[in-house]
Design an enzyme around this catalytic site. Sequence first.
Site, PDB file in Angstrom:
ATOM      1  N   LYS A 263      10.891   2.099  -9.846  1.00 11.74           N
ATOM      2  CA  LYS A 263      12.278   2.434  -9.874  1.00 11.74           C
ATOM      3  C   LYS A 263      12.661   2.629  -8.464  1.00 11.74           C
ATOM      4  O   LYS A 263      12.038   2.912  -7.554  1.00 11.74           O
ATOM      5  CB  LYS A 263      12.493   3.811 -10.801  1.00 11.74           C
ATOM      6  CG  LYS A 263      11.795   4.802 -10.473  1.00 11.74           C
ATOM      7  CD  LYS A 263      11.416   5.678  -9.014  1.00 11.74           C
ATOM      8  CE  LYS A 263      12.490   6.062  -8.549  1.00 11.74           C
ATOM      9  NZ  LYS A 263      12.156   6.993  -7.239  1.00 11.74           N
TER      10      LYS A 263
ATOM     11  N   HIS B 109      12.948  -5.660  -4.029  1.00 16.60           N
ATOM     12  CA  HIS B 109      12.489  -6.213  -5.207  1.00 16.60           C
ATOM     13  C   HIS B 109      12.949  -7.567  -5.824  1.00 16.60           C
ATOM     14  O   HIS B 109      12.230  -8.465  -6.370  1.00 16.60           O
ATOM     15  CB  HIS B 109      12.978  -5.161  -6.353  1.00 16.60           C
ATOM     16  CG  HIS B 109      12.084  -3.814  -6.094  1.00 16.60           C
ATOM     17  ND1 HIS B 109      12.161  -2.599  -7.233  1.00 16.60           N
ATOM     18  CD2 HIS B 109      10.997  -3.328  -5.417  1.00 16.60           C
ATOM     19  CE1 HIS B 109      11.392  -1.954  -6.640  1.00 16.60           C
ATOM     20  NE2 HIS B 109      10.597  -2.108  -5.849  1.00 16.60           N
TER      21      HIS B 109
ATOM     22  N   THR C  80       8.718  14.843 -12.719  1.00 19.40           N
ATOM     23  CA  THR C  80       7.576  14.545 -11.997  1.00 19.40           C
ATOM     24  C   THR C  80       6.303  15.864 -12.272  1.00 19.40           C
ATOM     25  O   THR C  80       5.566  16.133 -11.275  1.00 19.40           O
ATOM     26  CB  THR C  80       7.915  14.759 -10.643  1.00 19.40           C
ATOM     27  OG1 THR C  80       8.421  15.885 -10.148  1.00 19.40           O
ATOM     28  CG2 THR C  80       8.647  13.514 -10.094  1.00 19.40           C
TER      29      THR C  80
ATOM     30  N   ALA D  64       1.106   4.316  -5.328  1.00 16.24           N
ATOM     31  CA  ALA D  64       0.138   3.322  -5.663  1.00 16.24           C
ATOM     32  C   ALA D  64      -1.149   3.942  -5.426  1.00 16.24           C
ATOM     33  O   ALA D  64      -2.230   4.030  -6.237  1.00 16.24           O
ATOM     34  CB  ALA D  64      -0.016   1.796  -4.722  1.00 16.24           C
TER      35      ALA D  64
ATOM     36  N   SER E 171      -0.768  -5.950   1.544  1.00 12.27           N
ATOM     37  CA  SER E 171      -0.118  -5.249   2.700  1.00 12.27           C
ATOM     38  C   SER E 171       0.337  -6.294   3.516  1.00 12.27           C
ATOM     39  O   SER E 171       0.053  -7.013   3.876  1.00 12.27           O
ATOM     40  CB  SER E 171      -0.922  -4.154   3.355  1.00 12.27           C
ATOM     41  OG  SER E 171      -0.228  -3.616   4.380  1.00 12.27           O
ATOM     42  N   ARG E 172       1.437  -5.894   4.188  1.00 16.26           N
ATOM     43  CA  ARG E 172       1.791  -6.322   5.648  1.00 16.26           C
ATOM     44  C   ARG E 172       0.819  -6.407   6.664  1.00 16.26           C
ATOM     45  O   ARG E 172       0.655  -7.147   7.512  1.00 16.26           O
ATOM     46  CB  ARG E 172       3.368  -5.870   6.020  1.00 16.26           C
ATOM     47  CG  ARG E 172       4.253  -6.078   5.134  1.00 16.26           C
ATOM     48  CD  ARG E 172       5.420  -5.123   5.489  1.00 16.26           C
ATOM     49  NE  ARG E 172       5.267  -3.871   5.507  1.00 16.26           N
ATOM     50  CZ  ARG E 172       5.790  -2.843   5.703  1.00 16.26           C
ATOM     51  NH1 ARG E 172       7.094  -3.081   6.296  1.00 16.26           N
ATOM     52  NH2 ARG E 172       5.310  -1.587   5.854  1.00 16.26           N
TER      53      ARG E 172
ATOM     54  N   TYR F 279      14.919  22.094  -4.511  1.00 14.13           N
ATOM     55  CA  TYR F 279      14.246  21.359  -5.386  1.00 14.13           C
ATOM     56  C   TYR F 279      14.566  21.837  -6.860  1.00 14.13           C
ATOM     57  O   TYR F 279      14.624  22.843  -7.198  1.00 14.13           O
ATOM     58  CB  TYR F 279      12.698  21.378  -5.234  1.00 14.13           C
ATOM     59  CG  TYR F 279      12.116  20.532  -6.328  1.00 14.13           C
ATOM     60  CD1 TYR F 279      11.823  19.041  -5.653  1.00 14.13           C
ATOM     61  CD2 TYR F 279      11.255  20.854  -7.343  1.00 14.13           C
ATOM     62  CE1 TYR F 279      11.168  18.200  -6.362  1.00 14.13           C
ATOM     63  CE2 TYR F 279      10.721  20.074  -8.053  1.00 14.13           C
ATOM     64  CZ  TYR F 279      10.557  18.616  -7.706  1.00 14.13           C
ATOM     65  OH  TYR F 279      10.023  17.861  -8.359  1.00 14.13           O
TER      66      TYR F 279
ATOM     67  N   CYS G 126       0.823  -1.232   0.151  1.00 13.96           N
ATOM     68  CA  CYS G 126       0.064  -0.241  -0.222  1.00 13.96           C
ATOM     69  C   CYS G 126       0.969   1.216   0.027  1.00 13.96           C
ATOM     70  O   CYS G 126       0.833   1.986   0.957  1.00 13.96           O
ATOM     71  CB  CYS G 126      -1.170  -0.049   1.260  1.00 13.96           C
ATOM     72  SG  CYS G 126      -1.954  -1.361   1.223  1.00 13.96           S
TER      73      CYS G 126
ATOM     74  N   ARG H 297      13.706   5.810   2.315  1.00 15.76           N
ATOM     75  CA  ARG H 297      14.843   6.371   1.352  1.00 15.76           C
ATOM     76  C   ARG H 297      16.025   6.569   2.270  1.00 15.76           C
ATOM     77  O   ARG H 297      17.217   6.568   1.756  1.00 15.76           O
ATOM     78  CB  ARG H 297      14.554   7.481   0.725  1.00 15.76           C
ATOM     79  CG  ARG H 297      13.387   7.230  -0.387  1.00 15.76           C
ATOM     80  CD  ARG H 297      12.471   8.468  -1.122  1.00 15.76           C
ATOM     81  NE  ARG H 297      11.615   8.045  -1.933  1.00 15.76           N
ATOM     82  CZ  ARG H 297      10.571   7.647  -1.749  1.00 15.76           C
ATOM     83  NH1 ARG H 297      10.193   7.646  -0.607  1.00 15.76           N
ATOM     84  NH2 ARG H 297       9.690   7.413  -2.902  1.00 15.76           N
TER      85      ARG H 297
HETATM   86  N1  LIG Z   1       7.531   6.312 -10.562  1.00 13.71           N
HETATM   87  C1  LIG Z   1       7.171   7.326  -9.799  1.00 13.71           C
HETATM   88  O1  LIG Z   1       6.867   8.567 -10.195  1.00 13.71           O
HETATM   89  C2  LIG Z   1       7.633   7.129  -8.400  1.00 13.71           C
HETATM   90  C3  LIG Z   1       7.263   8.200  -7.373  1.00 13.71           C
HETATM   91  C4  LIG Z   1       7.219   7.986  -6.257  1.00 13.71           C
HETATM   92  C5  LIG Z   1       7.977   6.739  -5.586  1.00 13.71           C
HETATM   93  N2  LIG Z   1       8.095   5.806  -6.750  1.00 13.71           N
HETATM   94  C6  LIG Z   1       8.719   4.543  -6.017  1.00 13.71           C
HETATM   95  O2  LIG Z   1       7.681   3.809  -5.617  1.00 13.71           O
HETATM   96  C7  LIG Z   1       8.104   3.066  -4.500  1.00 13.71           C
HETATM   97  C8  LIG Z   1       7.580   3.482  -3.234  1.00 13.71           C
HETATM   98  O3  LIG Z   1       7.591   4.719  -2.971  1.00 13.71           O
HETATM   99  P1  LIG Z   1       6.518   5.512  -2.126  1.00 13.71           P
HETATM  100  O4  LIG Z   1       7.006   6.621  -1.693  1.00 13.71           O
HETATM  101  O5  LIG Z   1       5.136   5.173  -2.468  1.00 13.71           O
HETATM  102  O6  LIG Z   1       7.008   4.818  -0.503  1.00 13.71           O
HETATM  103  P2  LIG Z   1       5.918   4.241   0.545  1.00 13.71           P
HETATM  104  O7  LIG Z   1       4.642   5.011   0.564  1.00 13.71           O
HETATM  105  O8  LIG Z   1       6.869   4.311   1.720  1.00 13.71           O
HETATM  106  O9  LIG Z   1       5.449   2.756   0.276  1.00 13.71           O
HETATM  107  C9  LIG Z   1       6.406   1.668   0.220  1.00 13.71           C
HETATM  108  C10 LIG Z   1       5.690   0.479   0.310  1.00 13.71           C
HETATM  109  O10 LIG Z   1       6.391  -0.677   0.786  1.00 13.71           O
HETATM  110  C11 LIG Z   1       5.934  -1.582   1.681  1.00 13.71           C
HETATM  111  N3  LIG Z   1       7.098  -2.240   2.440  1.00 13.71           N
HETATM  112  C12 LIG Z   1       7.225  -3.358   2.680  1.00 13.71           C
HETATM  113  N4  LIG Z   1       8.724  -3.489   3.646  1.00 13.71           N
HETATM  114  C13 LIG Z   1       8.662  -2.058   3.784  1.00 13.71           C
HETATM  115  C14 LIG Z   1       9.598  -1.749   4.564  1.00 13.71           C
HETATM  116  N5  LIG Z   1      10.577  -2.217   5.302  1.00 13.71           N
HETATM  117  N6  LIG Z   1       9.693  -0.183   4.838  1.00 13.71           N
HETATM  118  C15 LIG Z   1       8.918   0.515   4.071  1.00 13.71           C
HETATM  119  N7  LIG Z   1       7.911   0.107   3.383  1.00 13.71           N
HETATM  120  C16 LIG Z   1       7.942  -1.394   3.159  1.00 13.71           C
HETATM  121  C17 LIG Z   1       4.974  -0.813   2.308  1.00 13.71           C
HETATM  122  O11 LIG Z   1       3.661  -1.484   2.098  1.00 13.71           O
HETATM  123  P3  LIG Z   1       2.734  -2.151   3.217  1.00 13.71           P
HETATM  124  O12 LIG Z   1       2.962  -1.543   4.390  1.00 13.71           O
HETATM  125  O13 LIG Z   1       1.421  -2.101   2.733  1.00 13.71           O
HETATM  126  O14 LIG Z   1       3.067  -3.613   3.255  1.00 13.71           O
HETATM  127  C18 LIG Z   1       5.076   0.652   1.925  1.00 13.71           C
HETATM  128  O15 LIG Z   1       3.633   0.943   1.735  1.00 13.71           O
HETATM  129  C19 LIG Z   1       9.781   3.345  -4.335  1.00 13.71           C
HETATM  130  O16 LIG Z   1      10.418   2.096  -5.161  1.00 13.71           O
HETATM  131  C20 LIG Z   1       9.908   4.774  -5.067  1.00 13.71           C
HETATM  132  O17 LIG Z   1      11.112   4.679  -5.640  1.00 13.71           O
HETATM  133  C21 LIG Z   1       8.253   6.174  -8.220  1.00 13.71           C
END
Ligand SMILES: NC(=O)c1ccc[n+]([C@@H]2O[C@H](COP(=O)([O-])OP(=O)(O)OC[C@H]3O[C@@H](n4cnc5c(N)ncnc54)[C@H](OP(=O)(O)O)[C@@H]3O)[C@@H](O)[C@H]2O)c1
Length: 322
Positions: A96, A78, A254, A15, A37-38, A234, A11, A164
């Site tokens: 990514k 991944h 972005t 997404a 999700s976890r 930025y 989650c 990050r």
């Molecule tokens: N393409 C783009 O435009 C774009 C933009 C932003 C981010 N991203 C990429 O998308 C990915 C997620 O980024 P985000 O900003 O959306 O991050 P985020 O909200 O922190 O989401 C990461 C998800 O990974 C899961 N997870 C599993 N193990 C984890 C751990 N040990 N620590 C943290 N999260 C864990 C969690 O899901 P559950 O808790 O539900 O299991 C969490 O919601 C990254 O790879 C980032 O580089 C891409």
Amino acid sequence: MKKIRIGIMGCAAIAKKSVVPALLALPDQFEVVAIASRSPEKAQEFAFLFGCKAITGYDNLLLEDIDAVYVPLPTGLHDEWVNKALLLGKHVYAEKSIAISFASAQSMVENAKKSSVALMEGYMFLYHTQHQKVKSLVAEGAIGEIRNFRGAFGVPPLAVENFRYDDKIGGGALFDVAGYPLRAVRFMLGDHFKVTASNLYTDPKTGTNLYGSAFLKDENEIGAQIVFGLDHFYQCNYEIWGTKGKIKVERAYTPAPDFKPTIILEQQGKLEIITEMACNHFIGAMQAFYDSITGVKSKEEHYTAILLQSESLQQIKDLSKA
Ligand SMILES: NC(=O)c1ccc[n+]([C@@H]2O[C@H](COP(=O)([O-])OP(=O)(O)OC[C@H]3O[C@@H](n4cnc5c(N)ncnc54)[C@H](OP(=O)(O)O)[C@@H]3O)[C@@H](O)[C@H]2O)c1
């Protein structure tokens, strides 16, 4: 053509905000079946929002009747989950950076080939129409022959608990922000650019890299410099400098779906500001995933892009230690 049944693994903020809405905007192509999700509560919350099934645990998602998986987990997770999904014959769209090493990316591509499935890495900006405009300006000779590329992506500090800043799960500026201008070099100038030098600063407090830069060049000594960081004023741009002019893209990686980006074209004694149409590049990326799954477009081009990108990130890491 077949509708692709897709599951969401994690989650993640991205997404919720961008990718699931893009999938839902393509109802003839995708059916969002389930989100995992976890945490059961988090899965319920997201599933309610998107009208799909809530799953606890990523393994359980892979037991569902799905054709494809979207993986927005931190990069360091991944290798396990992308490969599991690929070996079960699922098409995978992974955020990514897709891999923490070139070797890991190679194993993913091998597994995708073995299972004859699509594998893509989440560089959505490639599907924004503003870059096609830049490509046409370059092709029309607006800046003459290309001599140099410079790209920057840096963001102000994030919350300390953000993944990050956790090196153990693939945090760091290299796998987060560096990938964008790096991917832009090949996208705009071609695949023949190689990394020749780099610097990468590791924060002693977190053990995670915080900022850096790299230099690439091609066989004609055309240079490309990329700069990136996670504690910056930025910046999200690139510029291409030629023999007769220069093009700068201000919001390169972005732009929000409703944002009208500007392209600045500078020529001798002339400066033109071109306002481009708003574009939801997330929808473009999901359409490209669908086209790769269904064979409308090649799977191979995405495999190649993943390998070139991961190899360059690996080189940036290795050269910074040299
Ligand atoms: N393409 C783009 O435009 C774009 C933009 C932003 C981010 N991203 C990429 O998308 C990915 C997620 O980024 P985000 O900003 O959306 O991050 P985020 O909200 O922190 O989401 C990461 C998800 O990974 C899961 N997870 C599993 N193990 C984890 C751990 N040990 N620590 C943290 N999260 C864990 C969690 O899901 P559950 O808790 O539900 O299991 C969490 O919601 C990254 O790879 C980032 O580089 C891409």
